[in-house]
Design a protein around this motif. Structure first.
Motif, mmCIF file in Angstrom:
data_model
loop_
_atom_site.group_PDB
_atom_site.id
_atom_site.type_symbol
_atom_site.label_atom_id
_atom_site.label_comp_id
_atom_site.label_asym_id
_atom_site.label_seq_id
_atom_site.Cartn_x
_atom_site.Cartn_y
_atom_site.Cartn_z
ATOM 1 N N GLU A 1 5.753 -5.025 0.551
ATOM 2 C CA GLU A 1 4.519 -4.271 0.748
ATOM 3 C C GLU A 1 4.806 -2.900 1.353
ATOM 4 N N LYS B 1 0.892 -3.891 -3.180
ATOM 5 C CA LYS B 1 1.824 -4.552 -4.101
ATOM 6 C C LYS B 1 1.124 -5.545 -5.015
ATOM 7 N N TYR B 2 0.375 -6.492 -4.434
ATOM 8 C CA TYR B 2 -0.197 -7.563 -5.244
ATOM 9 C C TYR B 2 -1.300 -7.061 -6.160
#
Length: 528
Positions: A217, A90-91
Motif C-alpha cells: 500500500e 492498491k486494492y
C-alpha cells in the motif's frame, strides 16, 4: 516493500521505485489498450453492430457508443474514488483493471447485429459502460500511487511515466491491430479477425494482475490509516469549502484542455487521415505509430521539466502552442496525404443546394436525397458549401447536377480532380509523420505533468476522490465525445477542418481558467 513515514518525506529507493512505476504504468498501458481498441475499430464496429444502410450514420452511432463509455467515467470516479480513500489505493486499482479487462474480452465474444438484432448494440453499449466505469477508477489509483511514493523534487518525472503509458497503450493497440489485419484478408478480419485484439486483453490482464499483486500500500495512506485520519465520507468531504473550488479548476483548467489536445492528436488524426485525406486505414495507423513513437519520450521530458520550471507555466505554454498550431498541422497532414484533394478543393469548390435535412445518428431515416448527398461527400472527405434551396443540386467544376444521382456526382467530382483515394505517387509521408509527431509533442507538453498537478492539488485524505471526479468528467465529456462532435461539426458545416474549432474552443477556456485560478503546485507537500 518497506513503507516510508510521510512526515519525513518519501525517499529514493531505486528497486522499490522501479516496481511502483512499472506496475502502475504497465497496468495503465493495458487499460488504455482496451479503451483505444474500440476507437480504432469504430467504423467496422458501426457496420457490424448498428442497423443502418448509411455508413456515415453508422459511424456516428458507433462514436456515440464510444463516447458513452467515457460518459460513465465520472460515476466510476465516485465509486472507486470513495473506496480508494476508504480502503486504500492498491486494492482499488486491482479491481478496476480486472473489470476493464473482463469487459474488453467480452466484446470479442459478442454477436453482431446480423446475428442478434438489437441485442447486439445493447450488449455492446453495456460493456462499453463497464469499461468506462472501470477506467474512472484506474487513472486516479495509478497516479496517486506513484505520486505518493515519489520524492518531491522528482514527482513530475515519476508520474510522467503514467502519462507516457497512455501512448504505450495506443501503440500496443496499433501494433496488435496491424499484426492481426496483416495476417489475414480484409474479409476474414471483418468476419471474425476483429475479435482477436479484444480477446488478447485476457493475457494482458493476467500479466498486470501478477505484477500489481506484488505491491504494498501507499506509504501516505498507510500513515493516515495508522493515525486514524482517513475520511469517513470522501465524496462529501471533497465538496467542502476550501476543496471544491479546486475541483472546478482541475476540471475546466486541467482535464478538459489536455484531454481534447490528446484525443485530437490520436483519434482526431486517425479519422482525418482515413476519412478526409482518403488514406488506407492500415497506412494511417502506421503513420500514427511512427509519429507517436518519435514524440513519446517527450512525456517524460516535460514531466522532468515541470519539476524544474513549474507545472503552471508549462501547461499554459502547451495550451497556447496548441491553439496556434492545430489548424496548420492538420493542413500539413492533409497536403502530405492527399495533395490532389487539396488542389481540387482550392480550384473547384463544391456547392450543394438542399432543403433542411436531418442528417444525424438520431434521424429515423437516411434515405432522403439530401442525406444521401451529404453522405457521399462526407464519406469521400470533400469539403462543401451548403445553400438552402427547395431541391437537391450539386455544383462542381462549372457543372450543375439537379437531384441526387450518385454516378453523376462521382463522375463530376472525378472530372473536377477529386480523387477517390490518396495517390501514392504524390504522397509526402514526412509531412504526415511530422504533423502527427508535433501533435503528440503538444499533448506531451500539456499531459506530461498532469498527474503531478492533480496529486499536489488535493489533500491526501480525499485525494483519490477529488482527483478522479474532475479528471474523468473532463476526459469523459470533453474528450470522450470529441470524435463524435468533430465529425458532426464537419457534416453540418461541410468544412473538413471545422471540427478542430471544438479543440481550439475548449483549450481557450482551459487557458483562461489555468491562467487565473490554477496555483503553482510544484513544491507542495502531499502528506497532509
Amino acid at each position: 516493500m518497506a513503507s516510508v513515514q510521510p512526515a519525513q518525506g518519501v525517499g529514493i529507493d531505486p528497486k522499490r521505485d522501479r516496481l511502483v512505476i512499472t506496475a502502475s504504468s504497465l497496468g495503465t498501458v493495458f487499460e488504455w489498450y482496451d479503451f483505444f481498441l474500440y476507437g480504432i475499430l469504430a467504423a467496422l464496429i458501426g457496420k457490424l453492430f448498428f442497423p443502418s444502410d448509411n455508413p456515415t450514420a453508422a459511424l456516428l452511432a458507433s462514436l456515440a457508443a464510444f463516447g458513452a463509455g467515457f460518459g460513465v467515467r465520472p460515476l466510476g470516479a465516485l465509486v472507486f474514488g470513495y473506496f480508494g480513500d476508504r480502503i486504500g489505493r492498491k486494492y482499488t486499482f486491482l479491481v478496476t483493471i480486472t473489470l476493464m479487462g473482463g469487459a474488453t474480452a467480452a466484446i470479442g465474444l459478442l454477436p453482431t447485429y446480423a446475428d442478434a438484432g438489437l441485442w447486439a448494440p445493447a450488449l455492446l453499449l453495456g460493456l462499453r459502460l463497464l469499461q468506462g466505469l472501470a477506467l474512472g477508477g484506474e487513472y486516479g489509483g495509478a497516479a496517486i500511487y506513484v505520486g505518493e511514493h515519489a520524492p518531491k523534487h522528482k514527482r513530475g518525472q515519476y508520474t510522467s511515466w503514467i502519462q507516457i503509458s497512455v501512448v504505450g497503450g495506443f501503440l500496443l493497440c496499433l501494433v496488435m491491430v496491424l499484426l492481426v489485419r496483416g495476417s489475414m484478408t480484409t474479409a476474414q478480419f471483418e468476419a471474425w479477425g476483429w475479435r482477436i485484439p479484444f480477446l488478447a486483453s485476457l493475457i494482458m490482464l493476467a500479466i498486470s494482475l501478477y505484477i500489481r499483486l506484488k505491491l504494498s500500500e501507499s506509504p501516505v495512506f498507510q500513515a493516515m490509516k495508522a493515525a486514524g485520519t482517513t475520511s469517513k465520507n470522501p465524496i462529501a468531504d471533497s465538496f467542502k469549502p476550501g476543496n471544491y473550488q479546486n475541483l472546478f479548476v482541475a476540471l475546466f483548467g486541467v482535464a478538459a484542455g489536455l484531454t481534447v489536445i490528446y484525443y485530437t492528436s490520436q483519434f482526431g488524426t486517425l479519422y482525418f487521415l482515413t476519412g478526409t485525406a482518403r488514406v488506407a486505414e492500415m497506412e494511417a495507423l502506421l503513420y500514427l505509430a511512427v509519429g507517436a513513437l518519435l514524440a513519446a519520450p517527450l512525456y517524460v521530458f516535460f514531466g522532468w521539466l515541470s519539476d524544474r520550471w513549474g507545472r503552471k507555466k508549462l501547461l499554459l505554454a502547451g495550451y497556447a502552442l496548441s491553439m496556434l498550431l492545430v489548424f496548420p498541422l492538420f493542413r500539413l497532414m492533409g497536403d502530405g496525404a492527399n495533395p490532389a484533394l487539396s488542389r481540387a478543393t482550392a480550384e473547384s469548390p463544391v456547392r450543394i443546394e438542399m432543403p433542411a435535412c436531418d442528417f444525424s445518428v438520431f434521424s429515423k431515416s437516411h434515405d432522403t436525397e439530401c442525406a444521401k448527398a451529404l453522405n457521399l461527400l462526407t464519406k469521400r472527405g470533400i469539403s462543401y458549401t451548403k445553400v438552402e434551396a427547395p431541391a437537391v443540386a450539386l455544383t462542381v467544376g462549372g457543372q450543375r447536377i439537379e437531384g441526387f444521382d450518385d454516378k453523376a456526382y462521382l463522375a463530376a467530382l472525378e472530372r473536377a480532380g477529386y480523387p477517390d483515394k490518396a495517390d501514392p505517387a504524390e504522397k509526402q509521408p514526412w509531412k504526415i509523420i511530422l504533423g502527427v509527431a508535433v501533435m503528440v509533442a503538444l499533448s506531451a507538453m500539456t499531459y506530461g505533468q498532469v498527474a503531478a498537478i492533480l496529486v499536489e492539488l488535493f489533500p491526501a485524505r480525499v485525494r483519490y476522490t477529488s482527483l478522479s471526479i474532475p479528471y474523468h468528467i473532463g476526459t469523459g465529456y470533453f474528450g470522450g465525445f470529441l470524435p463524435f462532435i468533430q465529425q458532426y461539426i464537419v457534416v453540418q458545416t461541410g468544412d473538413a477542418y471545422s471540427g478542430l474549432w471544438y479543440t481550439v474552443g475548449v483549450v481557450a477556456m482551459a487557458f483562461v481558467v489555468t491562467l487565473f485560478w490554477l496555483p503553482e503546485t510544484r513544491d507542495r507537500e502531499i502528506t497532509d
